[in-house]
Scaffold this motif. Structure first.
Motif, short mmCIF file in Angstrom:
data_model
loop_
_atom_site.label_atom_id
_atom_site.label_comp_id
_atom_site.label_asym_id
_atom_site.label_seq_id
_atom_site.Cartn_x
_atom_site.Cartn_y
_atom_site.Cartn_z
N GLU A 397 0.84 -1.21 0.00
CA GLU A 397 0.00 0.00 0.00
C GLU A 397 0.87 1.26 0.00
O GLU A 397 0.64 2.19 -0.79
CB GLU A 397 -0.92 -0.01 1.22
CG GLU A 397 -2.05 -1.03 1.14
CD GLU A 397 -2.88 -1.04 2.40
OE1 GLU A 397 -2.53 -0.32 3.37
OE2 GLU A 397 -3.89 -1.79 2.43
N TRP A 398 1.84 1.27 0.91
CA TRP A 398 2.70 2.45 1.00
C TRP A 398 3.47 2.66 -0.30
O TRP A 398 3.59 3.79 -0.79
CB TRP A 398 3.69 2.28 2.16
CG TRP A 398 3.05 2.28 3.51
CD1 TRP A 398 1.83 2.81 3.84
CD2 TRP A 398 3.57 1.72 4.71
NE1 TRP A 398 1.57 2.62 5.17
CE2 TRP A 398 2.62 1.95 5.74
CE3 TRP A 398 4.75 1.07 5.04
CZ2 TRP A 398 2.82 1.55 7.05
CZ3 TRP A 398 4.95 0.65 6.35
CH2 TRP A 398 3.99 0.89 7.34
N THR A 399 3.98 1.56 -0.85
CA THR A 399 4.77 1.68 -2.08
C THR A 399 3.89 2.14 -3.23
O THR A 399 4.31 2.97 -4.06
CB THR A 399 5.41 0.32 -2.43
OG1 THR A 399 6.18 -0.12 -1.30
CG2 THR A 399 6.33 0.45 -3.62
N MET A 464 11.27 -3.63 -3.43
CA MET A 464 12.26 -2.80 -4.13
C MET A 464 12.41 -3.25 -5.58
O MET A 464 12.53 -2.41 -6.49
CB MET A 464 13.60 -2.86 -3.41
CG MET A 464 13.61 -2.16 -2.06
SD MET A 464 15.23 -2.15 -1.27
CE MET A 464 16.15 -1.07 -2.37
N ARG A 465 12.39 -4.53 -5.80
CA ARG A 465 12.48 -5.03 -7.18
C ARG A 465 11.26 -4.60 -7.99
O ARG A 465 11.38 -4.27 -9.18
CB ARG A 465 12.59 -6.55 -7.17
CG ARG A 465 14.02 -7.06 -7.05
CD ARG A 465 14.86 -6.53 -8.19
NE ARG A 465 16.19 -7.12 -8.26
CZ ARG A 465 17.08 -6.81 -9.17
NH1 ARG A 465 16.81 -5.90 -10.09
NH2 ARG A 465 18.26 -7.37 -9.18
N ASP A 539 21.83 -4.26 -6.39
CA ASP A 539 22.10 -4.42 -7.83
C ASP A 539 20.95 -3.85 -8.66
O ASP A 539 21.18 -3.22 -9.70
CB ASP A 539 22.28 -5.91 -8.17
CG ASP A 539 23.58 -6.48 -7.60
OD1 ASP A 539 24.47 -5.67 -7.26
OD2 ASP A 539 23.69 -7.71 -7.50
N GLY A 540 19.73 -4.06 -8.18
CA GLY A 540 18.58 -3.50 -8.89
C GLY A 540 18.60 -1.99 -8.91
O GLY A 540 18.29 -1.37 -9.94
N CYS A 541 18.98 -1.38 -7.79
CA CYS A 541 19.10 0.09 -7.74
C CYS A 541 20.14 0.58 -8.75
O CYS A 541 19.91 1.57 -9.48
CB CYS A 541 19.49 0.55 -6.33
SG CYS A 541 18.25 0.24 -5.06
N LEU A 542 21.26 -0.08 -8.77
CA LEU A 542 22.33 0.32 -9.70
C LEU A 542 21.90 0.10 -11.14
O LEU A 542 22.28 0.88 -12.03
CB LEU A 542 23.61 -0.46 -9.39
CG LEU A 542 24.19 -0.22 -7.99
CD1 LEU A 542 25.45 -1.07 -7.80
CD2 LEU A 542 24.51 1.25 -7.77
N ASP A 543 21.10 -0.95 -11.37
CA ASP A 543 20.61 -1.18 -12.73
C ASP A 543 19.70 -0.05 -13.18
O ASP A 543 19.78 0.40 -14.34
CB ASP A 543 19.85 -2.50 -12.79
CG ASP A 543 20.76 -3.72 -12.67
OD1 ASP A 543 21.99 -3.55 -12.88
OD2 ASP A 543 20.26 -4.81 -12.37
N VAL A 544 18.83 0.41 -12.30
CA VAL A 544 17.94 1.53 -12.66
C VAL A 544 18.76 2.79 -12.89
O VAL A 544 18.52 3.55 -13.84
CB VAL A 544 16.88 1.76 -11.56
CG1 VAL A 544 16.03 2.98 -11.90
CG2 VAL A 544 16.00 0.53 -11.40
N ALA A 545 19.74 3.03 -11.99
CA ALA A 545 20.59 4.21 -12.17
C ALA A 545 21.33 4.13 -13.51
O ALA A 545 21.46 5.12 -14.24
CB ALA A 545 21.58 4.31 -11.01
N LYS A 546 21.81 2.93 -13.82
CA LYS A 546 22.51 2.72 -15.10
C LYS A 546 21.55 2.96 -16.26
O LYS A 546 21.93 3.52 -17.29
CB LYS A 546 23.05 1.29 -15.14
CG LYS A 546 23.98 1.01 -16.29
CD LYS A 546 25.36 1.54 -16.00
CE LYS A 546 26.35 1.05 -17.04
NZ LYS A 546 27.70 1.61 -16.81
#
Length: 750
Positions: A397-399, A464-465, A539-546
């Motif tokens: 819900e929050w997300t 997060m994913r 890794d997922g965060c870095l993938d989005v940043a990339k």
């Protein structure tokens, strides 16, 4: 153990085992005859003793029967004489009538005196009851006196009302009015007694256990009176009328059964329920506060065992009653808590509390059979699943709410992104997300269970994913919209991609901090899972940043398409690299100002790669190159690009990257006979790349078709002889796409 049975044949066989044994038959026969005589004598003696004992028993039995008949006859005589005294006493009728008149006079006098004295007695009883009732916690000095006097008055009332059954209605009504005040005092006393029963533990705590002892004396007395009254009613019901008429006291006893014992037990049970309800209300119906301040439960149980149990008769099993009802009231309260759908933190607190409760009750030596039904039906582990379901629900819900706000801002781009304390573009997503995450993780840590913490981290990873996947798709959608329908796309995509990249770097840093905080707190069994899940989220965060930085590069080169299309075309000889470099410089200046330094460094690496791939691909698919003019222009292009990237990167980092252009330039500048040497240097680093070299040779206007064929034959031969293959680690040449002849034709005509 019984000896095994031996047949006659077996017995004889033991003695006659060989032919010589036949000589012993005579001796063996004499031995057997002697044993038989002995056995016969013993049997005869035993039979004689048994017959003597039987004769003696029969004589005694006949004597007893005669005695019983004699007693029966004598009892019948006594009964006959008692049934009809007139047979013995000639003046029995006169004596009986006089006796009855005298008894009636005595009873009437006693009744009148009692009625006259009752008012003063009631005044005294009312006063004593009022003084004792002022403080329910004790010391109740008059309670036994009050009970004794009320019992006497109650017995007098019952007898009087019974005797007045055959009187007129006015008489009965008058008697009822006379006893109305007594009835009220009896009711008030009953209420007082039950009020004491509802406050047993507070009375003991106040230092008056003797009040409870007095209460138990009263309960025991009333219990015995109840038993007598019930027994009399049963006798009256079962007996014949003439027999019942002999027991006038039975008819006179019109006692109302009070059931004090069961009422006291009900009061105790009710007081326990009220105590738990009051405790829950006192904490504002806050489950966490109720559980946290529940030490009083154990204190009560210890006080009951030490101070309350000695006040009760053992038959009451008062300790078992209290513990059982405390447990049931607690179970009802916990059931009520669960019905109110408590917060996730309460579920974890309750899970740990139930475990502690079981342990504490065991330490108090409470028998397990008293703790029925088990709290939460023995399924406290289901609290973990309920907790995780609630966590999943809340995180989702929050997300969802967070992403709705963030996506709307990213899509509309009505305002520039926020600028954080470091002067970088940013968003609130990472901060808000990890506030929620840390809140749930902190709750899970309080449970001191690695399993719970591990499961929560798994859910954090899932959320997060999900967020990362949503961002990746959104960035693709917005970039596609800007490329295909720029007139419909909102501005500011560059700035928001920078902000999103920075936000993802923050998320990665938060996740790494969380990992460092959590991992040392769990065993190896769960540490690996937590480490892997958080690393996956990072890794997922870095993938989005990339993804964001790659989109920025795509935006740059989409803007550069008009210029890059001119590469190695006729207009290129006039010089367009400066325009390309300046465009890139405009973008990178903003990137450096507002993008996280680590991501800017990564972006520069990818930007340089993209530049080289674009340049080399254009060269590989170029039309005829004017040699040496083309080689000179390439040198100037390399100088311009080198100068630009040199503002951000050191020479020792750039030289290996630009080396491929130098090698390609060498291939263009080499004469037909020396191309092979230049190729060998190139191929040792980047692999054969035969198609690329052939396209390059064909583009040179200083080589005719036969010269190109000659060069390529030597190249292919060398590749075969040396068994040249691609390098283990792919180089930039792996990214070069070489168009076919037809594609080139289309490109030229477009």
């Amino acid at each position: 153990m019984a000896a095994p049975t031996i047949s006659a044949a077996q017995a004889v066989g033991e003695y006659l085992q060989s032919p010589d044994d036949l000589l012993k038959i005579v001796a063996f026969r004499k031995k057997l005859e002697k044993e038989k005589s002995s056995i016969d004598a013993r049997l005869k003696s035993g039979v004689k003793d048994q017959l003597d004992a039987t004769r003696d028993g029969l004589r005694k039995l006949f004597g007893t029967r005669s005695n019983v008949q004699t007693i029966k006859d004598e009892l019948e005589t006594v009964d006959r004489l008692c049934s009809d005294p007139q047979n013995v006493v000639s003046t029995f009728d006169q004596i009986s009538r006089v006796s009855m008149v005298h008894r009636n006079f005595v009873q009437t006098e006693e009744m009148v005196n009692n009625l006259l004295d009752m008012s003063s007695k009631l005044d005294m009883l009312e006063d004593m009851l009022a003084r004792d009732s002022e403080d329910i916690l004790g010391p109740a000095p008059n309670i036994l006196r009050i009970h004794y006097q009320l019992n006497k008055l109650e017995a007098f009332r019952n007898q009087t009302i019974h005797q007045a059954k055959r009187s007129s209605a006015d008489v009965r009504r008058t008697l009822t009015q006379w006893f109305d005040r007594l009835n009220k005092i009896i009711s008030a006393f009953d209420e007082y007694v039950l009020a004491i029963a509802q406050n047993i533990l507070p009375i003991v705590r106040a230092g008056y256990p003797d009040v409870i002892v007095k209460l138990m004396k009263i309960v025991e007395i009333e219990g015995r009176e109840d038993e007598k009254a019930i027994a009399m009613k049963l006798v009256k019901k079962a007996a014949k009328l003439d027999v019942a008429a002999k027991f006038q006291s039975m008819q006179a006893n019109a006692r109302i059964i009070k059931h004090y014992r069961s009422k006291v037990q009900k009061c105790i049970i009710e007081s326990i329920k009220e105590k738990f309800e009051a405790a829950y209300e006192r904490e504002g119906r806050n489950p966490a506060a109720f559980l946290e301040n529940s030490l009083w439960i154990y204190q009560d149980i210890m006080r009951i065992e030490e101070d309350v149990v000695p006040c009760f008769p053992p038959s009451y099993e008062i300790y078992n009653l209290y513990v059982r009802e405390y447990h049931r009231a607690l179970n009802d309260t916990i059931t009520k808590i669960m019905a109110d759908e408590p917060e996730a933190s309460v579920l974890l607190t309750l899970h740990q509390w139930v475990k502690d409760y079981r342990k504490n009750m065991k330490d108090l030596n409470v028998p397990p059979e008293l703790l029925e039904p088990p709290l939460l039906e023995g399924n406290e582990q289901s609290l973990i699943e309920d907790y995780l379901k609630l966590i999943i629900k809340k995180l989702d819900e929050w997300t969802a709410n967070l992403m709705k706000t963030e996506v709307e801002a990213f899509t509309a781009r009505e305002e520039p992104p926020e600028i954080d304390s470091d002067g970088l573009y940013g968003m609130q997503g990472a901060i808000i997300l990890f506030q929620m995450v840390n809140q749930q993780v902190d709750l899970a840590m309080e449970s001191n269970q690695g399993l719970i913490l591990s499961r929560v981290i798994e859910e954090v990873n899932r959320v997060m994913r999900g967020v990362q996947d949503r961002w990746t798709k959104l960035v693709d959608t917005e970039y596609k919209k800007q490329i295909e329908k720029p007139e419909e796309a909102a501005g500011g995509l560059v700035e928001y991609c920078i902000a999103l990249a920075n936000d993802q770097i923050k998320s990665a840093e938060f996740a790494e901090t969380l990992s460092g905080r959590v991992e040392p707190l769990v065993s190896d069994k769960y540490r690996a899972t937590i480490h892997d899940r958080l690393n996956d989220a990072i890794d997922g965060c870095l993938d989005v940043a990339k993804k964001c930085t790659q989109t920025l590069i795509d935006i740059i080169f989409n803007d550069l398409k008009p210029a890059t299309k001119q590469l190695f075309q006729p207009s290129w000889y006039e010089g367009i690299m400066l325009q390309i470099v300046e465009t890139i410089r405009d973008y990178t200046t903003d990137f450096q100002a507002y993008l996280h330094q680590a991501m800017f460094d990564s972006l520069l690496e990818d930007l340089l790669d993209t530049f080289l791939v674009t340049y080399i691909t254009a060269l590989a698919n170029a039309p005829k190159l004017k040699i040496p003019a083309a080689a000179q222009r390439i040198k100037e292009d390399i100088t311009e690009a080198y100068k630009f990237f040199g503002t951000y990167k050191k020479t020792k980092e750039l030289e290996p990257r630009f080396e491929v252009l130098e090698m390609i330039l060498s291939l263009l500048e080499a004469s037909k006979s020396l191309v092979f040497l230049s190729y060998w240097s190139f191929a040792k680093v980047h692999g054969p790349n035969v198609a690329f070299v052939e396209a390059l040779m064909k583009a040179r206007d200083d080589l005719d078709r036969s010269a190109v064929s000659e060069v390529m034959e030597s190249v292919k031969r060398k590749v075969k002889e040396e068994n040249l293959t691609d390098p283990p680690e792919p180089t930039i040449m792996k990214k070069i796409a070489i168009q076919g002849t037809f594609s080139r034709l289309l490109a030229r005509t477009s």
